[in-house]
Enzyme design. Structure first.
Site, short mmCIF file in Angstrom:
data_model
loop_
_atom_site.label_atom_id
_atom_site.label_comp_id
_atom_site.label_asym_id
_atom_site.label_seq_id
_atom_site.Cartn_x
_atom_site.Cartn_y
_atom_site.Cartn_z
N HIS A 3 15.51 -65.46 -23.61
CA HIS A 3 14.40 -65.05 -22.75
C HIS A 3 14.04 -66.16 -21.76
O HIS A 3 13.59 -67.23 -22.15
CB HIS A 3 13.20 -64.74 -23.65
CG HIS A 3 12.01 -64.24 -22.94
ND1 HIS A 3 10.77 -64.80 -23.09
CD2 HIS A 3 11.86 -63.21 -22.08
CE1 HIS A 3 9.89 -64.14 -22.37
NE2 HIS A 3 10.53 -63.16 -21.73
N ARG A 4 14.28 -65.90 -20.49
CA ARG A 4 14.09 -66.91 -19.43
C ARG A 4 14.97 -68.14 -19.72
O ARG A 4 14.57 -69.28 -19.46
CB ARG A 4 12.63 -67.32 -19.28
CG ARG A 4 11.65 -66.15 -19.21
CD ARG A 4 10.19 -66.59 -19.09
NE ARG A 4 9.29 -65.51 -19.40
CZ ARG A 4 7.97 -65.60 -19.56
NH1 ARG A 4 7.38 -66.77 -19.39
NH2 ARG A 4 7.23 -64.55 -19.85
N GLU A 30 18.14 -63.46 -20.23
CA GLU A 30 17.17 -62.66 -19.48
C GLU A 30 16.52 -63.58 -18.46
O GLU A 30 16.21 -64.73 -18.77
CB GLU A 30 16.11 -62.11 -20.44
CG GLU A 30 15.14 -61.12 -19.82
CD GLU A 30 13.84 -61.70 -19.29
OE1 GLU A 30 13.05 -60.93 -18.74
OE2 GLU A 30 13.61 -62.93 -19.39
N ASP A 32 13.98 -63.60 -14.52
CA ASP A 32 13.06 -62.85 -13.66
C ASP A 32 13.39 -63.09 -12.19
O ASP A 32 13.51 -64.25 -11.78
CB ASP A 32 11.63 -63.29 -13.94
CG ASP A 32 11.26 -63.12 -15.40
OD1 ASP A 32 11.15 -61.98 -15.84
OD2 ASP A 32 11.11 -64.15 -16.10
N HIS A 45 9.13 -66.45 -12.94
CA HIS A 45 8.39 -65.40 -13.66
C HIS A 45 7.09 -64.98 -12.99
O HIS A 45 6.84 -63.80 -12.78
CB HIS A 45 8.11 -65.85 -15.10
CG HIS A 45 7.36 -64.82 -15.89
ND1 HIS A 45 5.98 -64.75 -15.92
CD2 HIS A 45 7.79 -63.78 -16.65
CE1 HIS A 45 5.61 -63.73 -16.67
NE2 HIS A 45 6.69 -63.13 -17.12
N GLU A 105 15.39 -59.06 -14.65
CA GLU A 105 14.15 -58.29 -14.55
C GLU A 105 13.61 -58.40 -13.13
O GLU A 105 13.40 -59.50 -12.62
CB GLU A 105 13.10 -58.80 -15.54
CG GLU A 105 11.85 -57.91 -15.44
CD GLU A 105 10.63 -58.43 -16.19
OE1 GLU A 105 10.76 -59.28 -17.10
OE2 GLU A 105 9.53 -57.97 -15.83
N LYS A 107 10.86 -58.47 -10.59
CA LYS A 107 9.42 -58.70 -10.60
C LYS A 107 8.86 -58.33 -9.22
O LYS A 107 9.06 -59.05 -8.24
CB LYS A 107 9.11 -60.17 -10.88
CG LYS A 107 9.34 -60.61 -12.33
CD LYS A 107 8.25 -60.14 -13.25
CE LYS A 107 8.35 -60.76 -14.64
NZ LYS A 107 7.72 -59.96 -15.70
N ASP A 225 13.02 -66.51 -27.21
CA ASP A 225 12.91 -67.83 -26.57
C ASP A 225 13.79 -68.86 -27.29
O ASP A 225 14.00 -69.95 -26.79
CB ASP A 225 11.45 -68.35 -26.66
CG ASP A 225 10.47 -67.46 -25.90
OD1 ASP A 225 10.88 -66.73 -24.99
OD2 ASP A 225 9.26 -67.50 -26.24
O1 G3P Z 1 12.31 -58.64 -20.29
C1 G3P Z 1 11.49 -58.89 -21.38
C2 G3P Z 1 10.31 -59.74 -21.01
O2 G3P Z 1 10.78 -60.79 -20.23
C3 G3P Z 1 9.26 -58.99 -20.26
O3 G3P Z 1 8.08 -59.70 -20.11
O4 G3P Z 1 6.47 -61.15 -19.01
O5 G3P Z 1 8.33 -62.17 -20.29
O6 G3P Z 1 8.76 -61.05 -18.11
P1 G3P Z 1 7.92 -61.07 -19.36
CA CA Z 2 11.07 -61.19 -17.97
#
Ligand code: G3P
Ligand code: CA
Length: 241
Positions: A3-4, A30, A32, A45, A105, A107, A225
């Site tokens: 995640h990120r 993942e 953004d 993000h 993702e 945004k 994470d």
């Molecule tokens: O893609 C899953 C998650 O990243 C979505 O929420 O706020 O972390 O971008 P956020």
């Molecule tokens: Ca995200």
């Protein structure tokens, strides 16, 4: 999927976080994506700069050059090289020769058409990375446009609160995946998604016990994470329940 990037240990959405996620064996990353004032896709993000950089204001009001003058906050890690906001192009240059999935993702503030979908798809096609990408968004409008511009790219609708209605909606707009917040997921919804032939990529699971549990419930991917923790559990081997 990290995640990120490996954001539990390194500054989120930076090249070092992506590299470290890969090094500890993540299957995917993942990240953004947003557009700068001058129309470059950057990986970041928040819609504002203050949490992650030394400056403040709306990211969309800054040009790429201006954004590149900023440093990403380093989580107080000594000896860590200065990190800048990466562009999607820089990321693709790095990952193009790697067997790595990427969940991009989109945004946008409210799903409005600012041209982000077309630009992201164009870059994916330029790099020939179609098979390694899943595009997601919380806004169904973004996702409808993605499918309209490229019917074969893999897509997932993000949701903070998974319900049967959202699963139906995701199916209706042609998604391949549903991306629910793990806290809103239960066995019934997992079966429901399965019935609609939607695979599940859930977020964000970080604790070891939760990761162990999630690994056994028949979902496609876990977004975490801490890709190191997940990898360690996978390497130990687990019994399918
Ligand atoms: O893609 C899953 C998650 O990243 C979505 O929420 O706020 O972390 O971008 P956020
Ligand atoms: Ca995200």
């Amino acid at each position: 999927m990290a995640h990120r990037g490996f954001s539990g240990k390194y500054p989120e959405n930076t090249m070092i976080a992506f590299r470290k996620a890969y090094e500890v064996g993540a299957d995917g990353i993942e990240l953004d994506a947003q557009l700068t004032k001058d129309g470059t896709i950057v990986i970041f993000h928040d819609d504002t700069l203050e949490r992650l950089t030394s400056d403040k204001g709306q990211l969309t009001e800054w040009t790429l050059d201006e954004l590149k003058s900023l440093s990403i906050n380093s989580k107080d890690q000594e000896g860590l090289a200065e990190q800048k906001i990466p562009t999607l192009k820089e990321y693709f240059e790095w990952m193009q020769d790697k067997n790595l999935l990427t969940n991009i993702e989109l945004k946008t503030v409210n799903g409005n058409d600012i041209g982000l979908e077309k630009k992201v798809l164009k870059m994916i096609e330029e790099y020939g990375l179609e098979k390694q990408i899943i595009i997601s968004s919380f806004h169904k409008e973004n996702m409808i446009r993605v499918k309209k511009f490229n019917a074969t790219i893999q897509t997932g609708l993000l949701t903070s609160k998974c319900t049967k209605q959202i699963i139906q909606k995701a199916k209706e707009i042609g998604m391949d995946y549903i991306h629910p917040n793990a806290l809103s997921l239960n066995e019934e919804l997992i079966e429901y998604a399965d019935y609609y032939d939607l695979k599940i990529n859930t977020w964000t699971i970080n604790e070891k016990l939760d990761l162990e549990k999630a690994i056994n419930v028949g979902i496609n991917a876990i977004i975490t994470d801490f890709p190191d923790r997940l990898k360690e559990i996978q390497d130990k081997g687990y019994v399918e329940m």
